[in-house]
Motif scaffolding. Structure first.
Motif, PDB file in Angstrom:
ATOM      1  N   ILE A  31       0.848  -1.192   0.000  1.00 39.96           N
ATOM      2  CA  ILE A  31       0.000   0.000   0.000  1.00 39.96           C
ATOM      3  C   ILE A  31       0.876   1.231   0.000  1.00 39.96           C
ATOM      4  N   ASN A  32       0.598   2.148  -0.903  1.00 39.45           N
ATOM      5  CA  ASN A  32       1.353   3.394  -0.957  1.00 39.45           C
ATOM      6  C   ASN A  32       0.738   4.395   0.010  1.00 39.45           C
ATOM      7  N   VAL A  33      -0.135   5.223  -0.471  1.00 39.58           N
ATOM      8  CA  VAL A  33      -0.751   6.234   0.382  1.00 39.58           C
ATOM      9  C   VAL A  33      -2.032   5.696   1.002  1.00 39.58           C
ATOM     10  N   MET A  34      -2.230   5.996   2.280  1.00 35.00           N
ATOM     11  CA  MET A  34      -3.503   5.754   2.962  1.00 35.00           C
ATOM     12  C   MET A  34      -4.003   7.098   3.471  1.00 35.00           C
ATOM     13  N   GLY A  35      -5.300   7.304   3.389  1.00 29.36           N
ATOM     14  CA  GLY A  35      -5.807   8.600   3.788  1.00 29.36           C
ATOM     15  C   GLY A  35      -7.242   8.579   4.247  1.00 29.36           C
ATOM     16  N   ASP A  72      -0.242   1.641  10.718  1.00 27.26           N
ATOM     17  CA  ASP A  72       0.511   0.449  11.087  1.00 27.26           C
ATOM     18  C   ASP A  72       0.585  -0.390   9.817  1.00 27.26           C
ATOM     19  N   SER A  73       1.713  -0.276   9.121  1.00 28.64           N
ATOM     20  CA  SER A  73       1.819  -0.934   7.819  1.00 28.64           C
ATOM     21  C   SER A  73       1.776  -2.454   7.931  1.00 28.64           C
ATOM     22  N   ALA A  74       2.259  -2.986   9.039  1.00 24.64           N
ATOM     23  CA  ALA A  74       2.236  -4.439   9.226  1.00 24.64           C
ATOM     24  C   ALA A  74       0.806  -4.963   9.304  1.00 24.64           C
ATOM     25  N   LYS A  75      -0.116  -4.099   9.758  1.00 31.36           N
ATOM     26  CA  LYS A  75      -1.523  -4.478   9.901  1.00 31.36           C
ATOM     27  C   LYS A  75      -2.403  -3.870   8.815  1.00 31.36           C
ATOM     28  N   ASN A  76      -1.781  -3.187   7.856  1.00 35.30           N
ATOM     29  CA  ASN A  76      -2.555  -2.520   6.789  1.00 35.30           C
ATOM     30  C   ASN A  76      -3.671  -1.658   7.371  1.00 35.30           C
ATOM     31  N   ALA A 100      -1.178  -1.870  -4.441  1.00 36.63           N
ATOM     32  CA  ALA A 100      -0.620  -2.759  -5.456  1.00 36.63           C
ATOM     33  C   ALA A 100      -1.044  -4.163  -5.065  1.00 36.63           C
ATOM     34  N   GLU A 101      -1.785  -4.837  -5.926  1.00 35.68           N
ATOM     35  CA  GLU A 101      -2.420  -6.101  -5.537  1.00 35.68           C
ATOM     36  C   GLU A 101      -1.512  -7.310  -5.697  1.00 35.68           C
ATOM     37  N   TYR A 102      -0.401  -7.187  -6.456  1.00 28.18           N
ATOM     38  CA  TYR A 102       0.478  -8.327  -6.633  1.00 28.18           C
ATOM     39  C   TYR A 102       1.878  -7.838  -6.961  1.00 28.18           C
ATOM     40  N   ILE A 103       2.851  -8.724  -6.808  1.00 29.34           N
ATOM     41  CA  ILE A 103       4.244  -8.392  -7.107  1.00 29.34           C
ATOM     42  C   ILE A 103       4.355  -8.038  -8.588  1.00 29.34           C
ATOM     43  N   GLY A 104       5.000  -6.919  -8.857  1.00 32.11           N
ATOM     44  CA  GLY A 104       5.178  -6.508 -10.235  1.00 32.11           C
ATOM     45  C   GLY A 104       4.023  -5.707 -10.804  1.00 32.11           C
ATOM     46  N   SER A 105       3.014  -5.428  -9.966  1.00 36.10           N
ATOM     47  CA  SER A 105       1.899  -4.619 -10.446  1.00 36.10           C
ATOM     48  C   SER A 105       2.428  -3.271 -10.918  1.00 36.10           C
ATOM     49  N   PRO A 106       2.024  -2.828 -12.105  1.00 41.39           N
ATOM     50  CA  PRO A 106       2.563  -1.578 -12.637  1.00 41.39           C
ATOM     51  C   PRO A 106       1.949  -0.332 -12.020  1.00 41.39           C
ATOM     52  N   TYR A 107       0.905  -0.481 -11.232  1.00 43.05           N
ATOM     53  CA  TYR A 107       0.283   0.703 -10.671  1.00 43.05           C
ATOM     54  C   TYR A 107      -0.389   0.370  -9.343  1.00 43.05           C
ATOM     55  N   TYR A 108      -0.699   1.434  -8.614  1.00 37.19           N
ATOM     56  CA  TYR A 108      -1.462   1.344  -7.373  1.00 37.19           C
ATOM     57  C   TYR A 108      -2.911   1.731  -7.670  1.00 37.19           C
ATOM     58  N   ARG A 109      -3.818   0.866  -7.267  1.00 41.84           N
ATOM     59  CA  ARG A 109      -5.240   1.081  -7.531  1.00 41.84           C
ATOM     60  C   ARG A 109      -5.899   1.652  -6.290  1.00 41.84           C
TER      61      ARG A 109
END
Length: 122
Positions: A31-35, A72-76, A100-109
């Motif tokens: 997860i990149n940004v959370m808001g 808490d990134s460990a707990k999302n 990002a839902e999987y390794i290598g995902s080209p973008y954050y949804r």
């Protein structure tokens, strides 16, 4: 798929405090940004606060000094501590996460929670 579930809303008197929580679950690699956003009746949805994966934060001017976002990134999980609440803070508060839902995902949804109501009485 990713689900965001908020909790912690409610009714509070002006000057009081509430703490919102949002947990992300499902197909998550990172997860990149959370808001947190909010929307009052008849108004557009607005950003309240956001935090990056690196810990950088951003706040709306109207909440600076009163609200604190953390994660808490460990707990999302992302939190919003709201102090010195005002009637104008009354709104439905929505959690948002760029996932990002999987390794290598080209973008954050972007994903959204269902919202939690915060009502501040005068």
């Amino acid at each position: 798929q990713v689900q965001l579930v908020e909790s912690g809303g409610g009714l509070v008197q002006a000057g009081g405090s509430l703490r919102l929580s949002c947990v992300a679950s499902g197909s998550i690699f990172s997860i990149n940004v959370m808001g947190w956003y909010r929307q009052a009746p008849g108004k557009q949805r607005e950003l309240v606060a956001a935090v990056t994966s690196g810990g950088s934060t951003n706040y709306a001017d109207s909440v600076k000094g009163r609200f604190t976002i953390s994660r808490d990134s460990a707990k999302n999980t992302v939190y919003l501590q709201m102090n010195s609440l005002k009637p104008e803070d009354t709104a439905n508060y929505y959690c948002n996460a760029d996932v990002a839902e999987y390794i290598g995902s080209p973008y954050y949804r972007p994903y959204w929670g269902q919202g939690t109501q915060v009502t501040v009485s005068s």
